[in-house]
Design a protein around this motif. Structure first.
Motif, PDB file in Angstrom:
ATOM      1  N   LEU A  14       3.494  19.988  23.543  1.00 57.19           N
ATOM      2  CA  LEU A  14       4.540  20.237  24.527  1.00 57.19           C
ATOM      3  C   LEU A  14       3.960  20.326  25.933  1.00 57.19           C
ATOM      4  N   LYS A  15       2.779  20.914  26.048  1.00 58.50           N
ATOM      5  CA  LYS A  15       2.100  21.029  27.337  1.00 58.50           C
ATOM      6  C   LYS A  15       1.800  19.628  27.881  1.00 58.50           C
ATOM      7  N   GLY A  16       1.369  18.733  27.016  1.00 56.68           N
ATOM      8  CA  GLY A  16       1.091  17.357  27.421  1.00 56.68           C
ATOM      9  C   GLY A  16       2.337  16.656  27.937  1.00 56.68           C
ATOM     10  N   LYS A  17       3.469  16.885  27.275  1.00 56.29           N
ATOM     11  CA  LYS A  17       4.729  16.287  27.719  1.00 56.29           C
ATOM     12  C   LYS A  17       5.117  16.792  29.103  1.00 56.29           C
ATOM     13  N   LEU A  18       4.959  18.088  29.330  1.00 57.75           N
ATOM     14  CA  LEU A  18       5.290  18.654  30.640  1.00 57.75           C
ATOM     15  C   LEU A  18       4.377  18.083  31.725  1.00 57.75           C
ATOM     16  N   LYS A  19       3.086  17.950  31.430  1.00 58.38           N
ATOM     17  CA  LYS A  19       2.148  17.436  32.420  1.00 58.38           C
ATOM     18  C   LYS A  19       2.433  15.974  32.749  1.00 58.38           C
ATOM     19  N   GLN A  20       2.899  15.207  31.756  1.00 54.80           N
ATOM     20  CA  GLN A  20       3.258  13.814  32.011  1.00 54.80           C
ATOM     21  C   GLN A  20       4.477  13.727  32.927  1.00 54.80           C
ATOM     22  N   LYS A  21       5.448  14.582  32.681  1.00 53.55           N
ATOM     23  CA  LYS A  21       6.693  14.549  33.451  1.00 53.55           C
ATOM     24  C   LYS A  21       6.524  15.167  34.836  1.00 53.55           C
ATOM     25  N   PHE A  22       5.702  16.209  34.945  1.00 54.46           N
ATOM     26  CA  PHE A  22       5.497  16.925  36.205  1.00 54.46           C
ATOM     27  C   PHE A  22       4.000  16.967  36.500  1.00 54.46           C
ATOM     28  N   GLY A  42       8.797  32.036  33.790  1.00 54.73           N
ATOM     29  CA  GLY A  42       9.140  32.365  35.167  1.00 54.73           C
ATOM     30  C   GLY A  42       8.346  31.539  36.168  1.00 54.73           C
ATOM     31  N   LYS A  43       7.048  31.391  35.911  1.00 57.77           N
ATOM     32  CA  LYS A  43       6.192  30.584  36.791  1.00 57.77           C
ATOM     33  C   LYS A  43       6.648  29.129  36.787  1.00 57.77           C
ATOM     34  N   LEU A  44       6.961  28.619  35.593  1.00 58.59           N
ATOM     35  CA  LEU A  44       7.411  27.229  35.497  1.00 58.59           C
ATOM     36  C   LEU A  44       8.749  27.037  36.212  1.00 58.59           C
ATOM     37  N   GLN A  45       9.646  28.006  36.069  1.00 63.76           N
ATOM     38  CA  GLN A  45      10.942  27.914  36.735  1.00 63.76           C
ATOM     39  C   GLN A  45      10.758  27.855  38.253  1.00 63.76           C
ATOM     40  N   GLY A  49      11.681  24.450  39.833  1.00 60.02           N
ATOM     41  CA  GLY A  49      13.041  24.601  40.329  1.00 60.02           C
ATOM     42  C   GLY A  49      14.081  24.336  39.257  1.00 60.02           C
ATOM     43  N   LYS A  50      13.741  24.647  38.017  1.00 59.92           N
ATOM     44  CA  LYS A  50      14.642  24.440  36.879  1.00 59.92           C
ATOM     45  C   LYS A  50      14.766  25.749  36.103  1.00 59.92           C
ATOM     46  N   THR A  51      15.835  25.865  35.312  1.00 58.12           N
ATOM     47  CA  THR A  51      16.005  27.042  34.477  1.00 58.12           C
ATOM     48  C   THR A  51      15.143  26.900  33.228  1.00 58.12           C
ATOM     49  N   GLU A  52      14.928  28.017  32.538  1.00 58.30           N
ATOM     50  CA  GLU A  52      14.172  27.977  31.286  1.00 58.30           C
ATOM     51  C   GLU A  52      14.854  27.038  30.293  1.00 58.30           C
ATOM     52  N   LYS A  53      16.157  27.096  30.235  1.00 58.73           N
ATOM     53  CA  LYS A  53      16.917  26.237  29.319  1.00 58.73           C
ATOM     54  C   LYS A  53      16.696  24.751  29.652  1.00 58.73           C
ATOM     55  N   GLU A  54      16.689  24.419  30.948  1.00 58.58           N
ATOM     56  CA  GLU A  54      16.465  23.030  31.362  1.00 58.58           C
ATOM     57  C   GLU A  54      15.051  22.572  30.978  1.00 58.58           C
ATOM     58  N   ILE A  55      14.085  23.450  31.150  1.00 57.70           N
ATOM     59  CA  ILE A  55      12.700  23.098  30.809  1.00 57.70           C
ATOM     60  C   ILE A  55      12.573  22.902  29.304  1.00 57.70           C
ATOM     61  N   LYS A  56      13.122  23.831  28.524  1.00 58.36           N
ATOM     62  CA  LYS A  56      13.022  23.711  27.066  1.00 58.36           C
ATOM     63  C   LYS A  56      13.772  22.496  26.556  1.00 58.36           C
ATOM     64  N   SER A  57      14.829  22.071  27.238  1.00 59.50           N
ATOM     65  CA  SER A  57      15.587  20.900  26.782  1.00 59.50           C
ATOM     66  C   SER A  57      14.761  19.623  26.907  1.00 59.50           C
ATOM     67  N   LEU A  58      13.710  19.636  27.716  1.00 56.91           N
ATOM     68  CA  LEU A  58      12.836  18.480  27.836  1.00 56.91           C
ATOM     69  C   LEU A  58      12.080  18.198  26.539  1.00 56.91           C
TER      70      LEU A  58
END
Length: 60
Positions: A14-22, A42-45, A49-58
């Motif tokens: 999941l960390k790899g997916k986030l790093k690819q997208k951001f 909280g740091k990621l939000q 600039g996204k909610t926790e729900k938006e980040i997890k939906s990725l």
């Protein structure tokens, strides 16, 4: 949307997916420590600039 146990078990993937997208995310931003999940979300939000729900939906 994955639950906390699913995220914990698959965090490297999941960390790899986030790093690819951001690309501006660092390893420090994505440091997963048991008991400090809320702090990490909280740091990621703030940084994304996204909610926790938006980040997890990725991860769906």
């Amino acid at each position: 949307m994955p639950n906390s146990k699913e995220i914990e078990g698959n965090w490297n993937e999941l960390k790899g997916k986030l790093k690819q997208k951001f690309a501006d995310l660092t390893d420090d931003d994505l440091l997963y420590e048991e008991g400090k999940e809320d702090e990490m979300w909280g740091k990621l939000q703030q940084k994304l600039g996204k909610t926790e729900k938006e980040i997890k939906s990725l991860f769906d």
